[in-house]
Design an enzyme around this catalytic site. Sequence first.
Site, PDB file in Angstrom:
ATOM      1  CD  GLU A  34      -3.378  -0.283   1.687  1.00  0.00           C
ATOM      2  OE1 GLU A  34      -4.249   0.385   1.236  1.00  0.00           O
ATOM      3  OE2 GLU A  34      -3.758  -0.696   2.761  1.00  0.00           O
ATOM      4  CE1 TYR A 109      -3.213  -4.501   0.661  1.00  0.00           C
ATOM      5  CE2 TYR A 109      -3.411  -3.406  -1.454  1.00  0.00           C
ATOM      6  CZ  TYR A 109      -3.974  -3.808   0.019  1.00  0.00           C
ATOM      7  OH  TYR A 109      -4.994  -2.865   0.531  1.00  0.00           O
ATOM      8  CG  ASP A 152      -2.031  -6.424   4.299  1.00  0.00           C
ATOM      9  OD1 ASP A 152      -2.569  -7.460   4.758  1.00  0.00           O
ATOM     10  OD2 ASP A 152      -2.689  -5.275   3.878  1.00  0.00           O
ATOM     11  CG  HIS A 255      -1.192  -3.544   8.157  1.00  0.00           C
ATOM     12  ND1 HIS A 255      -1.666  -4.745   7.960  1.00  0.00           N
ATOM     13  CD2 HIS A 255      -2.418  -2.816   7.471  1.00  0.00           C
ATOM     14  CE1 HIS A 255      -2.486  -4.779   7.342  1.00  0.00           C
ATOM     15  NE2 HIS A 255      -3.204  -3.616   7.009  1.00  0.00           N
TER      16      HIS A 255
END
Length: 268
Positions: A34, A109, A152, A255
């Site tokens: 991200e 991701y 992630d 996170h």
Amino acid sequence: MRIISWNINSLRLRLPLLKELIDLANPDIICLQETKVPDNLFPQEDIKALGYPYIAYKGMKSYNGICILSKHSFEISPSSKNWCNQEDCRHLAVDFHFEGKLVTLHNFYVPAGGDEPDPSINTKFEHKLNFLKETTDWFKKNIEENSILVGDLNIAPLEHDVWSHKQLLKVVSHTPIETQKLTSWLKTGFIDAMREIVPSTEKLYTWWSYRNKDWEKSNRGRRLDHLWITPSLAPYLQTIQIFKEVRNWEKPSDHVPILLELKENLSS
DNA sequence: ATGGTCGTACGACGA
């Protein structure tokens, strides 16, 4: 060899935090998710100034984006792919040398999947399930012997990867269909390095929602971020670390960074 | 308590 994975939720906004993290953790390689920065605006010079001259990035406007920053040289791996026919910047892989081995490092991701855990009414959840199927099928056929997969993955697979197993069974990130699919992906040839170090009977989180101001006290976390290694690298597994304190830094990501440390000079 | 808070980019969407 110290490898960090972190969903930074905007690289440009959190460059100062990235510097703080580097000072704290001294990683050799950093995998970010991200980044939310298109390639033409990637802050390459800032990153190099932090001591990471080897950089690979794939970004787009507003959403998603991943990058790999390294102190040591690497090559972009041919296994860097688009998934679900979308060029949405969710995967980047690099090859580097470690202890006489060629190692492929994947940075993922995975789509978050929206709110409703029903693929027939929620296309974002459908996309998430399709993504997991494609990656699993691909790794079944193409996994390299020495592989590391971090990122992630937006799924907390085990009972103690969430603050309340019972209350989250119908919440996207912990539904049975997701946890089954993540386990199938893992079983294409990986070991869950975090759970090698921290037993599955202990709570372990990497993410706490922004919506809970008192996140530390209520501690309603989830383990959405993962560190996987192939069995060939298991003898090198030194430790893992979760930098929970970063969640209390100024303007934090939701996170926290996680670290995989591999032993060097194993034979000596 | 069925809300709540972020980032991007300037309204609405994704997480």
